[in-house]
Design a protein around this motif. Structure first.
Motif, short mmCIF file in Angstrom:
data_model
loop_
_atom_site.label_atom_id
_atom_site.label_comp_id
_atom_site.label_asym_id
_atom_site.label_seq_id
_atom_site.Cartn_x
_atom_site.Cartn_y
_atom_site.Cartn_z
N THR A 1 -7.30 7.31 -1.11
CA THR A 1 -6.77 7.09 0.55
C THR A 1 -5.69 6.02 -0.41
O THR A 1 -5.50 4.97 -1.60
CB THR A 1 -8.12 5.89 0.58
N VAL A 2 -4.36 5.87 0.01
CA VAL A 2 -4.00 4.44 0.10
C VAL A 2 -4.20 3.63 0.73
O VAL A 2 -4.75 3.27 2.25
CB VAL A 2 -2.76 4.95 0.84
N LYS A 3 -4.27 2.45 0.29
CA LYS A 3 -5.05 0.92 0.96
C LYS A 3 -3.85 -0.06 1.24
O LYS A 3 -3.87 -0.74 1.85
CB LYS A 3 -5.93 0.63 -0.55
N ARG A 4 -2.84 0.02 0.80
CA ARG A 4 -1.64 -0.66 0.66
C ARG A 4 -0.22 -0.67 1.43
O ARG A 4 0.24 0.68 -0.03
CB ARG A 4 -2.11 -2.16 -0.01
N VAL A 5 1.13 -0.41 1.92
CA VAL A 5 2.48 -0.52 1.80
C VAL A 5 2.45 -1.49 2.27
O VAL A 5 2.43 -2.43 3.39
CB VAL A 5 2.46 1.08 3.07
N GLN A 6 4.14 -1.68 1.33
CA GLN A 6 4.79 -3.22 1.48
C GLN A 6 5.79 -2.44 1.87
O GLN A 6 6.60 -1.63 1.33
CB GLN A 6 4.78 -3.99 0.36
N LEU A 7 6.13 -3.36 2.19
CA LEU A 7 8.64 -3.49 2.96
C LEU A 7 9.39 -4.68 1.89
O LEU A 7 8.31 -5.85 2.05
CB LEU A 7 8.63 -3.20 4.35
N ALA A 8 9.79 -4.15 1.40
CA ALA A 8 11.07 -4.94 0.95
C ALA A 8 12.26 -5.02 2.31
O ALA A 8 12.91 -3.74 2.16
CB ALA A 8 11.31 -4.96 -0.37
N VAL A 9 12.68 -6.46 2.57
CA VAL A 9 14.09 -6.60 2.81
C VAL A 9 14.83 -6.82 2.16
O VAL A 9 14.44 -8.11 1.73
CB VAL A 9 13.99 -6.74 4.58
N ASP A 10 15.69 -6.66 1.86
CA ASP A 10 16.73 -7.66 0.60
C ASP A 10 15.43 -7.88 -0.49
O ASP A 10 16.01 -9.65 -0.88
CB ASP A 10 17.58 -8.79 1.27
N GLY A 11 14.66 -7.21 -0.83
CA GLY A 11 13.81 -8.19 -2.26
C GLY A 11 13.20 -8.60 -0.83
O GLY A 11 12.03 -9.14 -2.24
N GLU A 12 12.81 -9.12 -0.37
CA GLU A 12 11.37 -9.59 -0.07
C GLU A 12 10.44 -8.59 0.79
O GLU A 12 10.60 -8.34 1.12
CB GLU A 12 12.08 -10.82 0.98
N TRP A 13 9.72 -9.18 0.28
CA TRP A 13 8.40 -8.42 0.24
C TRP A 13 7.30 -8.73 1.22
O TRP A 13 7.16 -10.02 1.60
CB TRP A 13 7.37 -8.23 -0.80
N ARG A 14 6.75 -7.42 2.46
CA ARG A 14 6.17 -7.99 3.88
C ARG A 14 5.18 -7.11 4.08
O ARG A 14 5.27 -6.15 2.69
CB ARG A 14 6.66 -8.59 4.66
N GLU A 15 4.32 -7.28 4.66
CA GLU A 15 2.09 -6.37 4.50
C GLU A 15 3.64 -5.65 5.64
O GLU A 15 3.92 -6.10 6.89
CB GLU A 15 1.86 -6.53 4.53
N ALA A 16 3.08 -3.97 5.18
CA ALA A 16 3.09 -3.11 6.95
C ALA A 16 1.85 -2.63 7.21
O ALA A 16 0.88 -2.77 6.40
CB ALA A 16 3.98 -1.85 5.76
N GLU A 17 1.78 -2.78 8.28
CA GLU A 17 0.46 -1.77 8.79
C GLU A 17 -0.18 -0.68 9.09
O GLU A 17 1.04 0.02 9.07
CB GLU A 17 0.52 -1.75 10.49
N LEU A 18 -1.26 0.09 8.30
CA LEU A 18 -1.58 1.39 7.63
C LEU A 18 -2.03 1.78 8.34
O LEU A 18 -3.47 1.48 8.40
CB LEU A 18 -1.75 0.93 6.26
N GLU A 19 -1.97 3.01 8.68
CA GLU A 19 -3.30 3.63 10.01
C GLU A 19 -4.05 4.24 8.63
O GLU A 19 -3.87 4.83 7.27
CB GLU A 19 -2.50 5.12 10.24
N ALA A 20 -5.85 4.30 9.15
CA ALA A 20 -6.46 4.76 8.23
C ALA A 20 -6.15 6.57 7.81
O ALA A 20 -5.46 6.86 9.32
CB ALA A 20 -7.74 4.42 8.58
N PRO A 21 -6.20 6.89 7.19
CA PRO A 21 -6.30 8.32 6.85
C PRO A 21 -7.28 9.32 7.98
O PRO A 21 -7.90 8.71 8.34
CB PRO A 21 -6.67 8.52 5.40
N HIS A 22 -6.81 10.42 8.15
CA HIS A 22 -6.86 10.75 9.96
C HIS A 22 -7.65 12.23 8.95
O HIS A 22 -8.88 12.77 8.99
CB HIS A 22 -5.54 11.32 10.53
#
Lengths: 337, 337
Positions: B275-296
């Motif tokens: 399972t993937v547990k975490r996804v992050q998005l960086a905008v211009d190098g600054e990381w923030r947490e993404a909301e991740l759906e549980a696996p179906h």
């Protein structure tokens, strides 16, 4: 809206190999692998695609086709008399990758051509008693080209739009239209290059003047120089292709066959419902006549075959077709922008 | 059989752009356009393909799967208990085009990944009471690679072959398997890179020694140097992709969005049912947490989303995923041949 940095991208240097932008376009669009010339009707996932912008996410339940003041649901369209037309479509840019120099765009080699059975309603059924110079077709796909934002749109002269075989199609090969082929509804103009067959058709407009949308006025014109108006691209020109014999080498694409007798096969087509009358095959520059099947459908490619006794060594095979109007597929392409 | 001129082609110079051979490979194979990340299940014609050789012309009525002394018809296989597995498959070469230098092969950028519902019989149902070190799977597709003629073939350790979810599939997304996806029958190995899922499956072999077919012994190995054995490619590594926001520019592929709030979406996956547990998005190098759906589904990609307030100007968006085993998608690829 103009974006100067997009115009810059447009001028990227492509000497010495294919540019990353060209590679992305080649990856993004489906080119028919040439062994698929074996199928009278190209299976959906092997049929070529060219999508100027993103594939729109449209819901067939809420979709409406705007025609003047009317807004037609898919349910209403499906209730009308339906027709099926088998048509070979080719992208107007098919072969661009071999041009020297080449305009930076989709670098097709051979695979921008396929044949499908399209089912839908005749466009003319929606155009009764219409008076107009041209009929324009606007897609739901939107984006930028050379800094100009627009939805993909193309027009037809009224007489072409009123042809029996021009369809608004919701089905391909007996299956629901796939997203990448224009779902839920697209135009199909048999005999014309593919750009006329507007996908994700959202709106039909009547014009008293020539339609000046970007893809009509700037795109899809035969031009020798950037600053000329050029000649509009319309019907497909006569052409033939060889179904590659033997087996391939993975990286080079070279073909290997055992020495001995074998049958070389392929397809030939021409636009505007013109029949192909002759196909020839050259082996190492020596032309011989191919056997050409009569057309089964007015707008679909014709099968041809030619016997060859392969001898050991490297050989070059070339085909050419001639249509009923006497036009012959040229050995060298007629360069244009 | 060795053909020296094919080995020559293999060494073509690819500096200064993409080689014509690479372009042909990019044209020949379907790369999933990134807006198709919107679909839980990729429509058939948008699902990526990688076919080492020509798509074979097989007739399901006469087709037989050889397993030891047995020759099974499609009718016999369809009469067995059927299972459906949703699986994300990725080509092991996905991303190769960004390698510097790169081995001359299919120049994937991002699109060599897709998800489908596969239906068929569990492989283990054909392997009862089998004793072997490995099980090998030989396709009907044939050709040359680096001068070596072979049919595409791959093997699995017996324990992997006996997993419940490894299928011999004849259906994709509830439709008959398309020619380019392996019709009439293919192997599907969820969690492994796509090369394990042999298409046009003609023969299953039991081996007491490691299978030494070209695509097992020479191909699909992580290597830093040509002369080393390398490490076999197996499970997919953790990865995520962004569904491109806004609208594109045709040639450059750059994206344009209106300033203001918008939702960035994408998919993330990892191999072996991790399972993937975490996804992050960086905008211009600054990381923030993404909301991740549980696996179906155990073997299918997971959806993620992240809010962003777009401001005027150019921005760079980057995503990365981390799986339940703690592996994180690297910012820089780990170069290999």
């Amino acid at each position: 809206m103009k974006h100067p940095f997009l115009e810059r991208g447009r001028r990227s240097n492509i000497e010495g190999g294919f540019a990353p932008e060209e590679l992305e376009l080649a990856l993004r669009h489906v080119s028919m692998p040439l062994e698929a010339l074996r199928y009278d009707v190209t299976p959906v996932g092997l049929h070529y695609t060219l999508c100027h912008f993103d594939i729109p996410a449209l819901d067939e339940r809420t979709f409406r086709l705007r025609v003047g003041d009317r807004a037609l649901s898919m349910k209403e369209l499906r209730a009308m008399p339906r027709h099926t037309v088998r048509a070979t479509l080719e992208c107007a840019g098919n072969g661009r990758a071999r041009f020297v120099p080449r305009y930076p765009s989709m670098p097709w080699t051979h695979g921008g051509v396929s044949t499908a059975d399209w089912t839908g309603v005749a466009l003319r059924a929606l155009l009764q008693d219409v008076r107009a110079h041209e009929v324009a077709f606007i897609g739901a796909d939107r984006g930028f080209d050379s800094g100009v934002e627009h939805a993909f749109g193309r027009s037809l002269p009224l007489a072409e739009a009123m042809r029996d075989d021009v369809l608004l199609a919701w089905s391909m090969n007996g299956q629901p239209l796939a997203p990448q082929h224009g779902a839920p509804l697209r135009l199909v103009v048999p005999g014309w290059y593919g750009m006329a067959s507007v996908k994700w058709l959202a709106r039909i407009e009547l014009h008293d003047q020539p339609f000046d949308g970007y893809q009509q006025a700037s795109g899809y014109r035969y031009k020798k120089r950037e600053d000329e108006d050029g000649v509009p691209v319309r019907h497909m020109k006569v052409k033939s292709l060889i179904s590659p014999p033997g087996v391939p080498d993975w990286y080079t694409g070279r073909r290997l066959v055992d020495a001995g007798p074998l049958t070389i096969e392929g397809r030939a087509w021409s636009g505007a419902g013109v029949t192909v009358k002759r196909v020839q095959l050259a082996v190492d520059g020596e032309w011989r006549e191919a056997e050409l099947e009569a057309p089964h459908e007015r707008f679909a490619w014709q099968r041809w075959r030619c016997e060859w006794h392969a001898t050991a060594g490297e050989h070059q095979l070339v085909c050419r077709a001639t249509d009923a109007q006497g036009a012959t597929q040229p050995a060298q392409s007629d360069w244009n922008i």
